[in-house]
Design a protein around this motif. Structure first.
Motif, PDB file in Angstrom:
ATOM      1  N   GLY A   1     137.628 -94.640 -24.024  1.00 31.11           N
ATOM      2  CA  GLY A   1     138.790 -95.377 -23.585  1.00 31.11           C
ATOM      3  C   GLY A   1     138.571 -96.880 -23.544  1.00 31.11           C
ATOM      4  N   PHE A   2     139.654 -97.562 -23.225  1.00 31.42           N
ATOM      5  CA  PHE A   2     139.681 -99.021 -23.159  1.00 31.42           C
ATOM      6  C   PHE A   2     140.649 -99.399 -22.055  1.00 31.42           C
ATOM      7  CE2 PHE A   2     142.569-102.513 -24.347  1.00 31.42           C
ATOM      8  CZ  PHE A   2     141.693-103.583 -24.276  1.00 31.42           C
TER       9      PHE A   2
ATOM     10  N   ASN B   1     152.397-100.062 -23.351  1.00 29.07           N
ATOM     11  CA  ASN B   1     152.850-101.415 -23.660  1.00 29.07           C
ATOM     12  C   ASN B   1     151.718-102.248 -24.259  1.00 29.07           C
ATOM     13  OD1 ASN B   1     155.438-100.905 -22.650  1.00 29.07           O
ATOM     14  ND2 ASN B   1     154.823-101.474 -20.571  1.00 29.07           N
ATOM     15  N   VAL B   2     152.094-103.281 -24.984  1.00 35.38           N
ATOM     16  CA  VAL B   2     151.115-104.176 -25.604  1.00 35.38           C
ATOM     17  C   VAL B   2     150.462-105.029 -24.514  1.00 35.38           C
ATOM     18  CG1 VAL B   2     150.782-106.047 -27.255  1.00 35.38           C
ATOM     19  CG2 VAL B   2     152.448-104.242 -27.731  1.00 35.38           C
TER      20      VAL B   2
ATOM     21  N   LYS C   1     147.845 -98.132 -21.918  1.00 34.77           N
ATOM     22  CA  LYS C   1     147.416 -96.756 -21.705  1.00 34.77           C
ATOM     23  C   LYS C   1     146.067 -96.493 -22.355  1.00 34.77           C
ATOM     24  CE  LYS C   1     151.917 -94.657 -20.877  1.00 34.77           C
ATOM     25  NZ  LYS C   1     152.860 -93.567 -21.221  1.00 34.77           N
ATOM     26  N   SER C   2     145.178 -97.476 -22.226  1.00 40.89           N
ATOM     27  CA  SER C   2     143.767 -97.323 -22.612  1.00 40.89           C
ATOM     28  C   SER C   2     143.585 -96.977 -24.079  1.00 40.89           C
ATOM     29  CB  SER C   2     143.085 -96.261 -21.736  1.00 40.89           C
ATOM     30  OG  SER C   2     143.122 -96.636 -20.386  1.00 40.89           O
ATOM     31  N   CYS C   3     144.401 -97.569 -24.933  1.00 37.39           N
ATOM     32  CA  CYS C   3     144.288 -97.320 -26.371  1.00 37.39           C
ATOM     33  C   CYS C   3     144.079 -98.630 -27.113  1.00 37.39           C
ATOM     34  CB  CYS C   3     145.550 -96.640 -26.906  1.00 37.39           C
ATOM     35  SG  CYS C   3     145.912 -95.033 -26.154  1.00 37.39           S
TER      36      CYS C   3
ATOM     37  N   PHE D   1     145.542 -95.039 -34.235  1.00 34.28           N
ATOM     38  CA  PHE D   1     144.689 -95.076 -33.056  1.00 34.28           C
ATOM     39  C   PHE D   1     143.222 -95.117 -33.481  1.00 34.28           C
ATOM     40  CE2 PHE D   1     148.581 -93.277 -31.411  1.00 34.28           C
ATOM     41  CZ  PHE D   1     148.677 -93.822 -30.130  1.00 34.28           C
ATOM     42  N   ILE D   2     142.470 -96.039 -32.887  1.00 33.15           N
ATOM     43  CA  ILE D   2     141.027 -96.028 -33.108  1.00 33.15           C
ATOM     44  C   ILE D   2     140.263 -95.793 -31.799  1.00 33.15           C
ATOM     45  CG2 ILE D   2     141.163 -97.500 -35.131  1.00 33.15           C
ATOM     46  CD1 ILE D   2     140.197 -99.810 -33.427  1.00 33.15           C
ATOM     47  N   VAL D   3     140.899 -96.049 -30.645  1.00 32.58           N
ATOM     48  CA  VAL D   3     140.318 -95.742 -29.338  1.00 32.58           C
ATOM     49  C   VAL D   3     141.427 -95.172 -28.470  1.00 32.58           C
ATOM     50  CG1 VAL D   3     139.253 -96.663 -27.241  1.00 32.58           C
ATOM     51  CG2 VAL D   3     138.544 -97.530 -29.467  1.00 32.58           C
TER      52      VAL D   3
END
Length: 1026
Positions: A408-409, A702-703, A724-726, A738-740
């Motif tokens: 996650g991020f 959201n960005v 949202k941790s992406c 999506f990469i994360v």
């Protein structure tokens, strides 16, 4: 009197004035109470001098426009009217309303100390206790209410009250009660030689020997490899534990420390480190060679110390010297995974320690023996097993944890926390870890990789990249033992160069920025204190150049103006401030920071509640985004005053329906803005004409941040961090991918899938996700109708039960996440779930302290509830464990009360009869096997979660301070040795071993942090596999 503008040479003097004037919006001239710099007053201060050879000459400034920070002024208000106040203090007395015996409090009312009336009320509330706080002040004897600091009169008395009814008939200040006098009577004058007897001893906290310090540890074999460590003398760990901790963090087998200065002297203890060697900061870490090597024998180049998957082999650097334990468990092969080890593997030991009530010196316990143990002030009675276990010796385990992956991020609003490093890796922070992530496409060879910088001791709060892209600066929050500070470190070698601000940043670091004009020669920092102090540092010399308070409102960011190192910008709640740095780099005096009153002034219709983002144009404009969804362009005039460019407001006013969370200027002068779920592009060459827009997937949120991809900024390829941790990759014309991915709210449960290299997590974000521990990617994601808090997977890995806050659980197919059935348990939140080893029953523990048993039929398709409810817990149930024969159940609640249950009779079972019970899992954070970990807790620490390895070699505990400790299993001795690591600043919420004990999964914090750890053997350095 207007200030004269006179052209002067570049090197000039500036003087301080208290008599400057200011013109308000209505055209009247009022006297300012803020000290203002002018050209004809008394205090002299040098002008700016060039920092670099490319420093350009500034136009002649009207110095009256710069002011010191004023915490009482309304920010960005064009009609601020300064009242004239007397700077001399007024001494008055305050009495408590209705209390005739109160002696009164004398206070000097000084406008410098009390900037407003609210500050005075806060001060009086601390000095005078009332029923609900000091809210009103009345004058005596007339009872007139006081509402301003300037209304007090010298020598008068006043009344403080929490209600608006002053009791004026009470004789205040006439009490004859005397204070206690504890002064020692003297027969006469004190002799000179007796003066020492009357001196107070200095507090141990103020003793410089007890203050923490930062030391630099140098690798004996690779001298250019250095690490900085923060050493606290008040720690409970001994000096040997310090060496082991340093070795674990640097992957070096440290046997001894020597001073770097010759002759090399060995450090034997903490006392020597803080006394005899207090003036030495560099120490050499020696391995089995035990002596510092000569310069000609030193190796080069140095390897990375905190590297991730691409590091050199751990086995080549680690040769532990622990003695082999003759009582180790027999080897268990993978075919014996279905059966649990014998009861002999549950044998424990008890020794009188902190928390023990009866001393026990024998290693063998009679059957009627019990141990009294204190947990959080309550005495618990535990029954040790009847047969001793040889590995319960209190020694350090031969396994340790090594960070493998961060899932996650986490994007913080108004804070930049995603950058691209020069190697092409994405750099971001999660908890106390800085993560370097490289994405490998599915069609390519290999897997995604991560590297980790582990130098921080508390959660990282901000991060930025140096203009040369060689160094990274990151700040952390303040913890119980670890102060807030900034670390500057090498992004390739992952070695720390500088630790700045220990003792200066009181609460935490909010934002960091490097100067652009001097190529990163200076660094600016804002902290999270009440007044949000802005400081400028010469970071290579670890010297602070200047500092100033900014505002009591929230500050989101600080930065240098891109084209001028003497101009700084801070923004946040209700403000956008421009600061001018006055500093002589040749002199020895510190510099000054003054706010430009003319720059950053909003119009009435453009004043936002929060300035959220910024960017710089190629022609020197400052671009800001705010909570109104507007984008404003600030253009400087010939006097270097930044004002809103009204010609460009129309097109970008209300550019987004939600706050503009990020702005990014691309290399082709295209401005990208992110607000809500939309990304929009603007042409900065053609008056910021709107070009296009793109909406990101709803599931991403959201960005939060936008950055160009390395080497592809010209073609519009970008990375997007979301709420949202992406992290998404793509461009506006092309669909984002999506990469994360990760959870965005608290993770309360983790469940490993038996027989698979995968695990399942659930969170308050209403998603259940299955992850692969090999590819570290999402296998499936299933949405839930309510926030979920508990998980249970059957022993065959076919279905998973998910408990929710609404008192119902959902059963999903563990292979694809498809919904099977929903079962209502009650109205209370479900906190714990566990399938029995024979998959015939499901135990459910709830918030109301009740435990429900469900019988499973038709391969998990039907669940029938037992009408008898297991009652006995006074607080919410937190964990459940089944016995291997599925006959017994143990449970623990929020007060750490451990109960045992006979499931066949559906009633409580005497703990004495289950002293040799063989538990399939051990997740309850209480009991005889866990007495040792409880005794190793410092003051205020509690064990929050527990996980035992499937081979029953080790047990891992997580506490409320974020520490994870590895003990031998079982562990019942006094202060057993352990191996610990700290990745989080919050409470550890979940722990789980993979089915073959190769990995450990952990989560913590309200901002979820999901980590995967390798279980490494300390003898061979190899990962623990079956």
């Amino acid at each position: 009197m207007a200030t004269k503008r006179v052209k002067k040479p570049l090197v000039k003097t500036m003087k301080l004035s208290d008599k400057s004037t200011k013109t308000s919006r209505v055209g009247t001239t009022t006297k300012s109470e803020i000290p203002v710099y002018s050209d004809d007053e008394y205090e002299v201060y040098p002008a700016q001098r060039p920092h670099t050879d490319t420093y350009r000459e500034y136009p002649p400034f009207v110095m009256g426009r710069y002011e010191q920070s004023n915490m009482n002024s309304e920010l960005n208000d064009k009609a601020v009217v300064h009242r004239t106040t007397d700077r001399r203090g007024k001494r008055v007395s305050f009495f408590r309303n209705g209390d005739k015996d109160f002696k009164g409090v004398n206070v000097c009312i000084n406008p410098k100390q009390f900037l407003n009336f609210e500050a005075l009320l806060v001060y009086l509330n601390d000095r005078i206790e009332t029923s609900s706080g000091v809210r009103y002040v009345f004058s005596l004897p007339d009872g007139k209410e006081i509402k301003s600091v300037t209304a007090f009169q010298q020598g008068r008395s006043y009344l403080v009250s929490s209600v608006k009814k002053p009791a004026l008939d009470v004789p205040y200040g006439q009490s004859r009660e005397n204070f206690w006098n504890n002064k020692k009577p003297s027969a006469g004058r004190v002799r000179k030689e007796e003066l020492e007897l009357f001196k107070r001893t200095e507090s141990p906290k103020n003793n410089p020997k007890n203050k923490p310090r930062v030391i630099t540890v140098i690798n004996n074999e690779y001298r250019d490899r250095r690490e900085k460590f923060y050493i606290n003398p008040s720690t409970r760990h001994n000096f040997e534990d310090l060496l082991l901790t340093m070795g674990d963090m640097t992957n070096i087998d440290i046997h001894a420390l020597f001073t770097e200065k010759q002759p090399h002297r060995k450090v034997e203890s903490f006392s020597q480190l803080f006394n005899e060697f207090k003036n030495q900061d560099n120490f050499i870490a020696c391995g089995p060679e035990l002596v510092p090597l000569k310069p000609e024998n030193v190796k080069r180049p140095a390897p990375s110390s905190n590297s991730g998957s691409d590091s050199m082999s751990v086995a080549s650097r680690m040769k532990k010297f622990h003695k082999t334990n003759d009582g180790d468990l027999d080897e268990i092969n993978e075919y014996e995974m279905q059966r649990s080890p014998s009861p002999q593997e549950h044998l424990l030991n008890g020794v009188p320690v902190n928390g023990y009530h009866e001393p026990l010196s024998s290693r063998h316990y009679p059957e009627d023996d019990s141990v009294k143990f204190n947990i959080r002030g309550k005495v618990r009675e535990y029954f040790p097993p009847s047969i001793t276990y040889p590995d319960d010796d209190g020694q350090r385990p031969d396994k340790k944890l090594k960070l493998e992956w961060i899932y996650g991020f986490h994007a913080r609003e108004g804070c930049k926390n995603l950058v691209v490093f020069k190697t092409g890796e994405l750099l971001y922070y999660v908890a106390a870890v800085a993560v370097f992530f490289r994405r490998i496409e599915e069609r390519g060879e290999g897997r995604d990789t991560q590297r980790h910088y582990l130098g921080h001791t508390e959660d990282i709060s901000c991060l930025t990249l140096h203009p040369t892209e060689n160094w990274v600066a990151s700040g952390q929050v303040s913890g119980k033992e670890n102060p807030a500070h900034v670390r500057i470190w090498d992004g390739e070698k992952l070695t720390t160069f500088h630790v700045i601000g220990i003792g200066f940043f009181s609460q935490g670091v909010a934002s960091i920025g490097f100067s652009e004009q001097s190529r990163g020669g200076f660094m600016c920092v804002t902290d999270t204190s009440d007044k949000h102090v802005l400081s400028v540092w010469d970071w290579e010399k670890e010297r602070m150049i200047a500092k100033t308070t900014t505002t009591t409102k929230a500050v989101n960011c600080c930065c240098f103006y891109k084209y001028d190192d003497t101009l700084l910008i801070t923004y946040g709640a209700d403000h956008l401030f421009f600061w001018r740095l006055f500093w002589d780099p040749v002199g020895v005096q510190d510099g000054k920071l003054y706010r430009d009153k003319l720059s950053g002034v909003f119009e009435e219709d453009t004043q936002p509640a929060m300035v959220t983002s910024h960017a710089f144009s190629s022609i020197g404009d400052v671009i800001t985004g705010d909570s109104n969804g507007s984008i404003l362009v600030w253009t400087k005039d010939q006097d270097y005053v930044f004002k809103i460019n009204k010609d460009m407001i129309g097109g970008m006013k209300a550019a987004h329906m939600k706050p503009v969370s990020t702005l990014c200027m691309m290399v082709d002068n295209t401005l990208l803005s992110g607000g809500g779920s939309y990304i929009k592009s603007w042409d900065s060459i053609n008056n910021y004409r709107k070009i296009s827009k793109r909406e990101i997937p709803e599931i991403a949120g959201n960005v939060r941040t936008i950055i160009p991809q390395r080497g592809s900024g010209a073609d519009g390829q970008i990375y997007v961090g979301t709420s949202k941790s992406c992290i998404l990759a793509g461009s506006l014309p092309v669909k984002f991918r999506f990469i994360v991915q990760g959870h965005c709210k608290e993770i309360w449960a983790i469940a490993a899938v038996p027989g698979e290299s995968s695990f399942i997590t659930t969170s308050h974000d209403q998603f259940v996700i299955k992850w692969s521990t090999i590819t570290h990617r999402v296998l499936w994601r299933s949405p839930m109708e309510k926030p979920t808090t508990a998980l249970a997977v059957d022993s065959r890995g076919l279905y998973v039960a998910v408990g929710s806050v609404a008192g119902r659980f959902f059963v999903l197919n563990a292979k694809n996440g498809m919904h099977i059935i929903t079962v209502q348990v009650g109205k209370s939140q479900i906190n714990a779930m566990r399938y029995s080893p024979d998959n015939a029953m499901l135990a459910v523990g709830c918030e109301d302290g009740h435990i429900h048993i469900f019988y499973v039929h038709d391969e998990g398709q039907i669940y029938r509830k037992n009408n008898i409810i297991l009652r006995g817990h006074m607080k919410f149930v937190t964990n459940l464990d089944w016995s291997t024969d599925s006959r017994f159940l143990q449970s623990v609640d929020g007060d750490f009360e451990l109960h045992n249950w006979n499931i066949q009779r559906m009633e409580r079972e005497d703990a004495r009869t289950l002293r040799d019970c063989n538990w399939q899992t051990y997740s309850c954070c209480a009991g005889h096997p866990l007495m040792g970990p409880w005794t190793s807790c410092d003051a205020g620490e509690t064990v929050s979660v527990v996980a035992r390895s499937n081979y029953r070699e080790i047990i891992i505990t997580g506490d409320n301070t974020g520490r994870m400790k590895v003990f031998k299993y079982p562990s019942s001795t006094n202060m057993p040795a352990c191996r610990w690591t700290k990745l989080y600043s919050g409470t550890v919420t979940a722990l789980e071993f993979l089915y073959d004990d190769s990995f450990v999964l952990s989560s913590a914090g309200k901002t979820p942090v999901l980590a995967q750890w390798s279980v490494v053997d300390t003898y061979s350095g190899q990962q623990n596999h079956s």
